[in-house]
Design an enzyme around this catalytic site. Structure first.
Site, PDB file in Angstrom:
ATOM      1  N   GLU A 202     -10.087  -5.055  13.356  1.00 37.88           N
ATOM      2  CA  GLU A 202     -10.102  -6.159  12.381  1.00 37.88           C
ATOM      3  C   GLU A 202      -9.406  -5.870  11.054  1.00 37.88           C
ATOM      4  O   GLU A 202     -10.033  -5.473  10.077  1.00 37.88           O
ATOM      5  CB  GLU A 202     -11.546  -6.574  12.080  1.00 37.88           C
ATOM      6  CG  GLU A 202     -12.267  -7.139  13.267  1.00 37.88           C
ATOM      7  CD  GLU A 202     -13.624  -7.736  12.882  1.00 37.88           C
ATOM      8  OE1 GLU A 202     -13.938  -7.770  11.685  1.00 37.88           O
ATOM      9  OE2 GLU A 202     -14.330  -8.174  13.781  1.00 37.88           O
ATOM     10  N   GLU A 390     -16.183  -7.628  20.765  1.00 35.01           N
ATOM     11  CA  GLU A 390     -17.437  -7.872  20.050  1.00 35.01           C
ATOM     12  C   GLU A 390     -17.813  -9.334  20.193  1.00 35.01           C
ATOM     13  O   GLU A 390     -16.949 -10.205  20.139  1.00 35.01           O
ATOM     14  CB  GLU A 390     -17.336  -7.583  18.537  1.00 35.01           C
ATOM     15  CG  GLU A 390     -17.194  -6.139  18.153  1.00 35.01           C
ATOM     16  CD  GLU A 390     -17.104  -5.932  16.634  1.00 35.01           C
ATOM     17  OE1 GLU A 390     -17.658  -6.752  15.868  1.00 35.01           O
ATOM     18  OE2 GLU A 390     -16.476  -4.941  16.225  1.00 35.01           O
TER      19      GLU A 390
END
Ligand code: GBH
Length: 484
Positions: A202, A390
């Protein structure tokens, strides 16, 4: 189960002893016919896992020569995190990993996604490696191996060595090269035992939140031009690391990354809205996944930035877009797109104030994100192998006096999201596996320990682990390979 019993316990949380069966898990053989007749079964070999990240679970921040990271500095700076909480101890996973691998084994997961702490391996970011730091991951790999669980390793989940930050961190191209050197070293040491590698987790959360808004470490608010350059150096670091890992690997390995793509889904399902969502995903992610997969920044991105656009060379764009073997996407939420008569061709619809969300107020509940994000990503870029690296939910979990955590809202969230994932996989969207965030309640960055994402409850004072009801839900799901 008798209806009266159900009602009584629904009204009073402290169920009378006669109602005990309500919270006793039914063996699959006892499932009512209706569940058996409508299983949404995933393809054979679909991989189920859980995910964690080093700084959020390990603790032991000074053990065995680990150097400080930007998150140690940030969390120890007053006013930066919820009640000044730090991850000095966190889940003490560094010492309790065997217990946690046993939890995974009991759960039945085939895979585990974790991150390697750069400052354990290179306490100063570069220079001499610290073998004791790497040894921890060897012990972890041993434990996973004996449990029959395949490791999926992320090399960078935001814990930049402080020494590198002291010379500019991600605003300095030297950090990109240091990352590639670190990646090469770890791959040379562990690639005989790790087949799936992710470079970076990320970008937005450590670049934009770290250098623009200051909400995350290192907590800076730099001018836009510097932030744009940092974005570029971060994707460059990814590309350099992809090449470095391949060059250092001792067996045939797979390299990818884990990106929280800013999702967009059609507000309503018609051709114009689907087209708008495609345009939105490509443009909103221009600085990260788009340049990685296309090897160029979009015209609109560069035009909108004007003089603040990053400096880059054609060679760098080639490196950034080095072929990857799989794409990991972290999917929590998404936004709704609609067509618009603008240069972008799409608009993002502002969220109504009543939009439901999790305990984390950014986590808007959008089950269809798990259908649309992988589907559109595979449509736009032809990605052939996707993992959901995730997905999870923060809940106001309560450890009841009877020792149980009945996180029904998390179960509801997971079931709804996974039904949508099943819809996509059934249509051929190439998702190969799913990692639930998270195995354990852990340190939720600037939210400290105030937000719980685990399917296992952790008492942070005693380190006692208590599987929640969602753990049982996930266990059944894995055993049947179906959502019911
Ligand atoms: C992931 O990030 C992380 O990889 C993981 O470490 C973390 O624990 C987990 O998810 C749960 O949060 O500007 O107020 O809208 C989640 C991604 C967190 C990115 C919130 C965007 C937006 C905050 N996001 N953030 S806000």
């Amino acid at each position: 189960m008798k209806r009266r019993c159900f009602l009584r316990s629904a009204l009073a949380l402290t169920a009378a002893p006669a109602c005990q069966p309500l919270i006793v898990r039914a063996a699959s053989a006892d499932l009512p016919e209706i569940s058996k007749s409508t299983p949404r079964t995933f393809p054979q070999g679909f991989l189920w896992g859980t995910a964690t990240a080093a700084y959020q679970v390990e603790g032991a921040v000074r053990a065995d020569g680990r150097g400080p990271s930007v998150w140690d500095t940030f969390s120890h700076t007053p006013g930066k995190t919820y009640q000044g909480e730090t991850a000095d101890i966190a889940d003490d996973f560094y010492h309790l990993y065997k217990e946690d691998v046993a939890l995974m084994k009991e759960l039945g997961t085939q895979t585990f996604r974790f991150s390697i702490a750069w400052p354990r391996v290179f306490p100063e970011g570069t220079g001499r490696p610290n073998p004791k730091g790497l040894d921890f991951y060897k012990r972890l790999l041993d434990a996973l191996d004996s449990a029959g669980i395949a490791p999926y390793a992320t090399l960078f989940h935001w814990d930049l060595p402080q020494a590198l930050q002291d010379s500019g961190g991600w605003t300095n191209i030297a950090t990109s090269h240091a990352f590639a050197d670190y990646a090469a070293y770890v791959a040379s040491q562990l690639s005989d035992r790790i087949q799936h590698w992710m470079t970076i987790n990320e970008f937005d959360s450590f670049i934009d939140a770290g250098y623009a808004t200051g909400e995350s470490a290192p907590g800076l608010k730099l001018p836009r031009k510097d932030v744009m350059q940092a974005r570029h150096y971060a994707v460059l670091a990814h590309g350099l690391a992809v090449q470095a890992i391949r060059a250092a690997a001792k067996q045939s390995i797979k390299v990818g990354l884990a990106e929280d793509i800013s999702g967009a889904m059609p507000a309503i399902q018609d051709a114009a809205h689907i087209r708008a969502a495609e345009l939105a995903i490509r443009e909103i992610n221009a600085q990260y996944i788009t340049v990685i997969l296309e090897g160029r920044y979009t015209d609109l991105y560069l035009r909108n930035l004007g003089a603040d656009a990053p400096h880059f060379t054609p060679e760098e764009l080639k490196v950034i877009s080095s072929p990857i073997d799989f794409l990991g996407i972290n999917v929590y939420t998404t936004q709704e797109a609609s067509p618009a008569d603008t240069p972008e061709g799409f608009a993002i619809i502002p969220r109504p104030a009543s939009y439901p969300h999790a305990s984390s107020n950014w986590l808007f509940v959008t089950p269809q994100a798990l259908y649309w994000t992988p589907k559109l990503v595979s449509q736009i870029w032809g990605v052939k192998e996707i993992y959901i690296t995730e997905n999870g939910y923060s809940s106001e979990d309560i450890l009841r006096p009877d020792g149980r955590v009945l996180d029904t809202d998390r179960i509801d969230y997971l079931r709804n999201y996974l039904l949508e994932l099943h819809r996509g996989v059934s249509e051929g969207v190439p998702v190969r596996g799913y990692f639930l965030w998270s195995l354990l309640d852990n340190y939720e960055w600037s939210d400290g320990f105030s937000k719980r994402f685990g399917i296992t409850y952790v008492d942070f004072k005693t380190q006692k682990r208590t599987p929640k009801l969602s753990y049982d839900f996930y266990k059944d799901l894995i055993h049947t390979n179906s959502v019911v």
